[in-house]
Write an enzyme that holds these catalytic residues in place. Structure first.
Site, PDB file in Angstrom:
ATOM      1  N   ASP A  19     -17.661  71.497  40.430  1.00 52.62           N
ATOM      2  CA  ASP A  19     -16.859  71.031  41.551  1.00 52.62           C
ATOM      3  C   ASP A  19     -17.036  72.055  42.680  1.00 52.62           C
ATOM      4  OD1 ASP A  19     -14.763  69.606  42.965  1.00 52.62           O
ATOM      5  OD2 ASP A  19     -13.431  71.245  42.377  1.00 52.62           O
ATOM      6  N   ASP A  21     -14.690  72.528  46.083  1.00 53.30           N
ATOM      7  CA  ASP A  21     -13.440  73.109  46.587  1.00 53.30           C
ATOM      8  C   ASP A  21     -12.529  73.495  45.427  1.00 53.30           C
ATOM      9  OD1 ASP A  21     -13.892  72.634  49.492  1.00 53.30           O
ATOM     10  OD2 ASP A  21     -13.906  70.545  48.843  1.00 53.30           O
ATOM     11  N   ASP A 177     -11.561  72.522  38.704  1.00 52.72           N
ATOM     12  CA  ASP A 177     -10.194  73.040  38.704  1.00 52.72           C
ATOM     13  C   ASP A 177      -9.136  71.946  38.717  1.00 52.72           C
ATOM     14  OD1 ASP A 177     -10.954  72.430  41.478  1.00 52.72           O
ATOM     15  OD2 ASP A 177      -9.023  73.311  42.015  1.00 52.72           O
TER      16      ASP A 177
END
EC number: 3.1.3.18
Length: 230
Positions: A19, A21, A177
């Protein structure tokens, strides 16, 4: 990017997909400048970084909602293009990779591991960011949120990314996240790492996301033993 060695001999995955961001990039400062520009245009006080940070991985709509909780959802939906326009001007101006990310990527590359990015950020914005970070010749694949008809938590972006680097999903590891990252990885048959250094809402419970492992800091992933076995 082709591997120069067999990473599995050193205990690393053959390929890693990340991922963006909240996982590779601490983009919250760019998002704060964007959000505060929209607040200022409406005569409202600015948000703090601490107030916005938990919402960043949830996307533009979540950040707009956090900034304007009293505004109707339908009206806020119409503000998404404005958010993206402001963000395009702030892109890469304030944020930076999380501490330890460069060391982690260097360790993967030294082991012969291929890595790429699968993000829900619009592809054109992600594609602008990659060279700003010096990753244009290192990132083997980039899939954005609008590259395909679906985005995470649908597994298709991860499956397509694996195909584009010539790997089976089971030979890749996905690092993210947000819960939808882990849901997508599981549905794709891809081992996953929960990046605990990223952005989470107070009620999020990453231990319940069923990731294969949870890691506190990027530096830990310089150690082959920290990665889940494909």
């Amino acid at each position: 990017m082709a591997p120069s060695a067999d990473p599995t001999a050193a205990g690393f995955p053959k390929a890693v997909l990340f991922d963006l961001d909240g996982t590779l990039l601490d983009s919250a400062p760019d998002m704060l400048a964007t959000t505060n520009a929209m607040l200022a245009a409406r005569g409202r006080a600015p948000m703090t970084l601490a107030a916005l940070r938990p919402h960043v991985s949830k996307g533009a709509r979540a950040m707009i909602g956090a900034a304007f909780p009293d505004v109707d959802v339908g009206e806020r939906e119409g503000w998404v293009p404005e958010f993206l326009e402001h963000y395009g001007r702030e892109l890469g101006r304030h944020g930076a990779p999380f501490e330890g990310v460069e060391a982690m990527l260097t360790a993967l590359e030294a082991a012969g591991c291929v890595w790429g990015i699968v993000t829900n950020k619009p592809e054109y914005l992600a594609a602008l960011l990659v060279p700003m970070l010096g990753w244009e010749d290192r990132c083997a694949v980039l899939i954005g949120g609008d590259t395909l008809p679906v985005r995470k938590p649908d597994p298709l972006p991860l499956i397509v990314a694996a195909e584009r680097i010539g790997m089976a999903p089971a030979d890749c590891v996905y690092v993210g996240d947000d819960e939808r990252d882990i849901v997508a990885a599981r549905a794709a048959g891809m081992p996953s790492v929960v990046a605990l250094w990223g952005y989470r809402l107070p009620g999020d419970q990453p231990e319940e996301w069923r990731g294969d492992t949870m890691v506190e800091q990027p530096q830990a992933l310089c150690d082959a033993g920290a990665w889940p076995s494909p």
